[in-house]
Design a protein around this motif. Structure first.
Motif, mmCIF file in Angstrom:
data_model
loop_
_atom_site.group_PDB
_atom_site.id
_atom_site.type_symbol
_atom_site.label_atom_id
_atom_site.label_comp_id
_atom_site.label_asym_id
_atom_site.label_seq_id
_atom_site.Cartn_x
_atom_site.Cartn_y
_atom_site.Cartn_z
ATOM 1 N N THR A 211 0.815 -1.219 0.000
ATOM 2 C CA THR A 211 0.000 0.000 0.000
ATOM 3 C C THR A 211 0.842 1.258 0.000
ATOM 4 O OG1 THR A 211 -1.812 -1.123 1.146
ATOM 5 C CG2 THR A 211 -1.726 1.286 1.313
ATOM 6 N N TRP A 212 1.835 1.329 0.901
ATOM 7 C CA TRP A 212 2.620 2.557 1.078
ATOM 8 C C TRP A 212 3.579 2.816 -0.081
ATOM 9 C CZ3 TRP A 212 2.594 -1.791 4.032
ATOM 10 C CH2 TRP A 212 3.726 -2.601 3.984
ATOM 11 N N VAL A 213 3.800 1.798 -0.904
ATOM 12 C CA VAL A 213 4.621 1.991 -2.105
ATOM 13 C C VAL A 213 3.766 2.564 -3.236
ATOM 14 C CG1 VAL A 213 6.043 0.853 -3.857
ATOM 15 C CG2 VAL A 213 6.216 0.156 -1.462
ATOM 16 N N ALA A 214 2.603 1.980 -3.442
ATOM 17 C CA ALA A 214 1.717 2.444 -4.508
ATOM 18 C C ALA A 214 1.092 3.794 -4.174
ATOM 19 C CB ALA A 214 0.618 1.417 -4.770
ATOM 20 N N ASN A 215 0.933 4.061 -2.892
ATOM 21 C CA ASN A 215 0.328 5.318 -2.452
ATOM 22 C C ASN A 215 1.192 5.921 -1.343
ATOM 23 O OD1 ASN A 215 -1.240 7.456 -1.666
ATOM 24 N ND2 ASN A 215 -2.984 6.244 -1.003
ATOM 25 N N PRO A 216 2.164 6.766 -1.685
ATOM 26 C CA PRO A 216 3.105 7.289 -0.677
ATOM 27 C C PRO A 216 2.467 8.227 0.333
ATOM 28 C CG PRO A 216 3.461 8.332 -2.816
ATOM 29 C CD PRO A 216 2.485 7.228 -3.040
ATOM 30 N N SER A 217 1.200 8.592 0.138
ATOM 31 C CA SER A 217 0.548 9.425 1.146
ATOM 32 C C SER A 217 0.179 8.617 2.384
ATOM 33 C CB SER A 217 -0.717 10.072 0.559
ATOM 34 O OG SER A 217 -1.713 9.095 0.293
ATOM 35 N N ILE A 218 0.284 7.288 2.295
ATOM 36 C CA ILE A 218 0.040 6.393 3.428
ATOM 37 C C ILE A 218 1.351 5.771 3.855
ATOM 38 C CG2 ILE A 218 -1.131 4.275 4.163
ATOM 39 C CD1 ILE A 218 -3.339 4.894 2.204
ATOM 40 N N THR A 219 1.603 5.719 5.144
ATOM 41 C CA THR A 219 2.842 5.131 5.654
ATOM 42 C C THR A 219 2.605 3.698 6.109
ATOM 43 O OG1 THR A 219 2.498 5.843 7.940
ATOM 44 C CG2 THR A 219 3.580 7.408 6.438
ATOM 45 N N LYS A 220 3.680 2.955 6.176
ATOM 46 C CA LYS A 220 3.599 1.587 6.680
ATOM 47 C C LYS A 220 3.089 1.572 8.114
ATOM 48 C CE LYS A 220 6.499 -2.553 7.240
ATOM 49 N NZ LYS A 220 7.866 -3.103 7.048
ATOM 50 N N GLU A 221 3.520 2.555 8.901
ATOM 51 C CA GLU A 221 3.106 2.630 10.302
ATOM 52 C C GLU A 221 1.595 2.841 10.406
ATOM 53 O OE1 GLU A 221 5.723 4.199 8.976
ATOM 54 O OE2 GLU A 221 7.165 2.783 9.863
ATOM 55 N N GLN A 222 1.031 3.647 9.505
ATOM 56 C CA GLN A 222 -0.417 3.846 9.511
ATOM 57 C C GLN A 222 -1.158 2.536 9.287
ATOM 58 O OE1 GLN A 222 -0.275 7.275 6.582
ATOM 59 N NE2 GLN A 222 -2.102 7.856 7.713
ATOM 60 N N THR A 223 -0.685 1.744 8.339
ATOM 61 C CA THR A 223 -1.364 0.478 8.063
ATOM 62 C C THR A 223 -1.243 -0.473 9.243
ATOM 63 O OG1 THR A 223 0.589 -0.545 7.001
ATOM 64 C CG2 THR A 223 -0.880 0.750 5.598
ATOM 65 N N ARG A 225 -1.181 0.404 12.354
ATOM 66 C CA ARG A 225 -2.153 0.851 13.352
ATOM 67 C C ARG A 225 -3.572 0.473 12.940
ATOM 68 N NH1 ARG A 225 1.299 5.444 13.531
ATOM 69 N NH2 ARG A 225 -0.055 6.579 12.083
ATOM 70 N N LEU A 226 -3.847 0.526 11.645
ATOM 71 C CA LEU A 226 -5.169 0.168 11.158
ATOM 72 C C LEU A 226 -5.456 -1.317 11.337
ATOM 73 C CD1 LEU A 226 -5.371 2.232 7.845
ATOM 74 C CD2 LEU A 226 -6.830 2.520 9.848
ATOM 75 N N GLU A 227 -4.436 -2.155 11.178
ATOM 76 C CA GLU A 227 -4.640 -3.603 11.250
ATOM 77 C C GLU A 227 -3.536 -4.245 12.090
ATOM 78 O OE1 GLU A 227 -5.949 -6.658 11.732
ATOM 79 O OE2 GLU A 227 -7.280 -5.703 10.274
ATOM 80 N N PRO A 228 -3.776 -4.406 13.403
ATOM 81 C CA PRO A 228 -2.744 -4.995 14.267
ATOM 82 C C PRO A 228 -2.542 -6.486 14.052
ATOM 83 C CG PRO A 228 -4.740 -4.523 15.513
ATOM 84 C CD PRO A 228 -4.944 -3.934 14.154
ATOM 85 N N ASP A 229 -3.514 -7.181 13.453
ATOM 86 C CA ASP A 229 -3.350 -8.610 13.200
ATOM 87 C C ASP A 229 -2.332 -8.794 12.077
ATOM 88 O OD1 ASP A 229 -3.955 -11.245 11.784
ATOM 89 O OD2 ASP A 229 -5.223 -11.429 13.557
ATOM 90 N N GLU A 230 -1.221 -9.420 12.381
ATOM 91 C CA GLU A 230 -0.102 -9.518 11.442
ATOM 92 C C GLU A 230 -0.485 -10.246 10.166
ATOM 93 O OE1 GLU A 230 3.744 -8.691 10.152
ATOM 94 O OE2 GLU A 230 2.720 -7.995 11.970
ATOM 95 N N ARG A 231 -1.285 -11.290 10.295
ATOM 96 C CA ARG A 231 -1.641 -12.071 9.115
ATOM 97 C C ARG A 231 -2.546 -11.269 8.182
ATOM 98 N NH1 ARG A 231 -3.622 -18.118 9.887
ATOM 99 N NH2 ARG A 231 -1.894 -17.845 11.308
ATOM 100 N N VAL A 232 -3.562 -10.624 8.749
ATOM 101 C CA VAL A 232 -4.463 -9.823 7.938
ATOM 102 C C VAL A 232 -3.718 -8.631 7.348
ATOM 103 C CG1 VAL A 232 -6.582 -8.453 7.947
ATOM 104 C CG2 VAL A 232 -6.449 -10.552 9.299
ATOM 105 N N TRP A 233 -2.826 -8.019 8.149
ATOM 106 C CA TRP A 233 -2.048 -6.877 7.655
ATOM 107 C C TRP A 233 -1.192 -7.283 6.462
ATOM 108 C CZ3 TRP A 233 3.267 -6.393 7.286
ATOM 109 C CH2 TRP A 233 3.735 -5.129 6.910
#
Length: 506
Positions: A211-223, A225-233
């Motif tokens: 996500t953060w590569v295709a859309n640099p306005s979003i950071t890896k850290e944001q994702t 926080r949005l999804e703490p489950d490692e598998r789903v993330w």
């Protein structure tokens, strides 16, 4: 004139001048390579959620409709098809197309599920991902959006292969038609995964990005926080397809949950959760009490796992029998305020599991469950509506409330995710002597079927009745049936609970 990468960027610069966000550099680079590829007419991309997939595809479709050199017989109108899980989702693209065309001062007419240009026989039409829907029209290109997660309305199978085959037939009169297959991943057996596995060749161009590569306005850290489950993330944001069969829960986290623990402060009354045997395989009717608790920091505790206080401070290495003392972190800074009560984060504790096979009479099983409820001062029994409905009359006779819950596939998936989070956060405790439950949780599998549907089960390696009971407790908790739950809006005991406790246990 023909559609090129340069014509796309020319359109994009005009849209940016009207307030639109520009195509991100990652998309620009791969669209350039796609347009410059000598033979490929199919664009396949695996991109994480939030990677501006739909927005970027829509801009490319406008470029194709406006500039590509399509031969359309007199009296006919040909379309760019946009296919999604349902027409409501696909129709969102029509609203964006309307805005893009208006900002270019291009006249068009919107009629239901289609947009038609006034000055040429071309337009866009949206379809649901059903084979019957994508037939009967001529197309010079199409977008298949999030196709790894398409579902048939009849049997929940993923119809992507059949739908795309029908779409290809709709473009038969346009040999240069471009096809866009873009989705976040799911498993390793669906049509989109197969196309990604082909990579770039003579017929298609392939690319992938988190996500953060295709859309640099979003950071890896944001994702994160949005999804703490490692598998789903990893699946949804890092764009990593999930193995078709994998353990639903981490074995080390399961072991950590089976620890001796002195009972802390109960936040409310317990309940008894049950999974009724349906006479299938070796499953038994299983049940156990559970209650939300907290520990006061300073009480003796055999709880070898990371601990946090109510404000989220990590205190695992500083925990001690320290009434009246001030705990300090590694930098000697005070961690807890002196004189104040500090509690660990709430945790869900399960008492010992009990079980009986389906040969025993329901009345006798209900009596055993009632005795557990009485011993634990539980306010209700919760069970699967399908499996435990027959017990309802017996519980009424014992004057204890029975609350059935529906267990649907989406609820089960959410329950598994929630249990994974509680295990990771050390917020669930199982009775240390329950070796059968420990084994069932370790055998519990997450299976991605070829249809793309997630299935959770431990039956392939034996029984899963106790694990199913724990899953059921997650659904009950989400529905507010476990008093004192931290996921409820209010931590107060409900009037309903008070009334039942007064009637039953006074």
């Amino acid at each position: 004139m023909t559609a090129t990468f340069e014509s796309l960027m020319g359109l994009d610069s005009k849209w940016v001048s009207r307030g639109h966000q520009p195509l991100p550099e990652w998309w620009q680079g791969h669209y350039r390579a796609f347009y410059q590829h000598p033979t490929a007419r199919t664009f396949v991309a695996r991109v994480g959620r939030g990677g501006v997939k739909s927005h970027s595809q829509t801009k490319l479709s406008v470029n194709e409709v406006l500039f590509a050199d399509w031969s359309i017989p007199p009296g006919e109108i040909h379309f760019w098809a946009y296919v999604s899980q349902n027409k409501d989702e696909a129709s969102q693209r029509l609203r964006l197309i309307e805005r893009l065309l208006s900002d270019l001062s291009i006249a068009f007419d919107r009629n239901g599920d289609e947009i038609i240009l006034r000055h040429m026989p071309r337009g866009w039409r949206v379809f649901a991902c059903q084979v019957g829907a994508v037939s009967g029209f001529r197309c010079f290109g199409y977008s298949a959006d999030e196709l790894s997660k398409w579902r048939s309305q009849s049997d929940l199978a993923n119809p992507a292969a059949e739908v795309c085959a029908s779409l290809n037939a709709m473009t038969v009169t346009h040999p240069g038609a471009r096809r866009i297959l873009v989705s976040s991943p799911l498993g390793t057996t669906d049509y989109h995964f197969d196309r990604c596995a082909l990579g770039t060749d003579e017929s298609q161009y392939f690319c992938e990005a988190a996500t953060w590569v295709a859309n640099p306005s979003i950071t890896k850290e944001q994702t994160k926080r949005l999804e703490p489950d490692e598998r789903v993330w990893a699946r949804e944001y890092a764009a990593i397809p999930q193995a078709s069969i994998s353990a639903a829960f981490d074995a080390d986290l399961i072991d950590a949950a089976f620890k001796h623990n002195r009972q802390g402060k109960a936040l409310d009354y317990p309940i008894v959760v049950m999974d009724a045997s349906r006479g299938l395989g070796r499953d038994e009717t299983a049940w156990a009490p559970c209650v939300w608790r907290q520990h006061f920091l300073g009480e003796p505790l055999d709880f070898t796992r990371p601990l946090t206080d109510s404000e989220g401070n990590i205190v695992e290495e500083l925990y001690q029998q320290a009434n009246g003392k001030v705990l300090r972190d590694h930098n000697a800074r005070p961690l807890l305020k002196p004189g104040a009560e500090h509690f660990t984060a709430p945790y869900l504790e399960f008492g010992p599991f009990q079980g009986t096979n389906f040969y025993e009479r329901e009345e006798d099983v209900a009596a055993s469950i009632y005795r557990t409820a009485w011993d634990w001062n539980a306010c209700r029994v919760v069970g699967d509506q399908f499996g435990a409905n027959g017990f309802a009359s017996h519980f009424r006779r014992f004057q204890i409330q029975f609350r059935p819950v529906d267990v649907t596939a989406p609820q089960k998936e959410q329950a598994v995710v929630r249990l994974r989070r509680l295990l990771a956060d050390r917020q669930v405790i199982f009775h240390p002597g329950d070796t059968e439950l420990r084994l069932q949780l370790k055998r519990y599998s997450e299976i991605i079927r070829s249809s793309g549907v997630l299935k959770f089960s431990g039956k392939s390696q034996g029984r899963d009745d106790r694990a199913a009971t724990v899953i059921l407790s997650m659904i009950a908790d989400a529905e507010g049936l476990i008093p004192g739950s931290p996921i409820k809006i209010s931590g107060r005991r409900s009037p309903e609970t008070n009334a039942h406790m007064a009637a039953i246990f006074t």
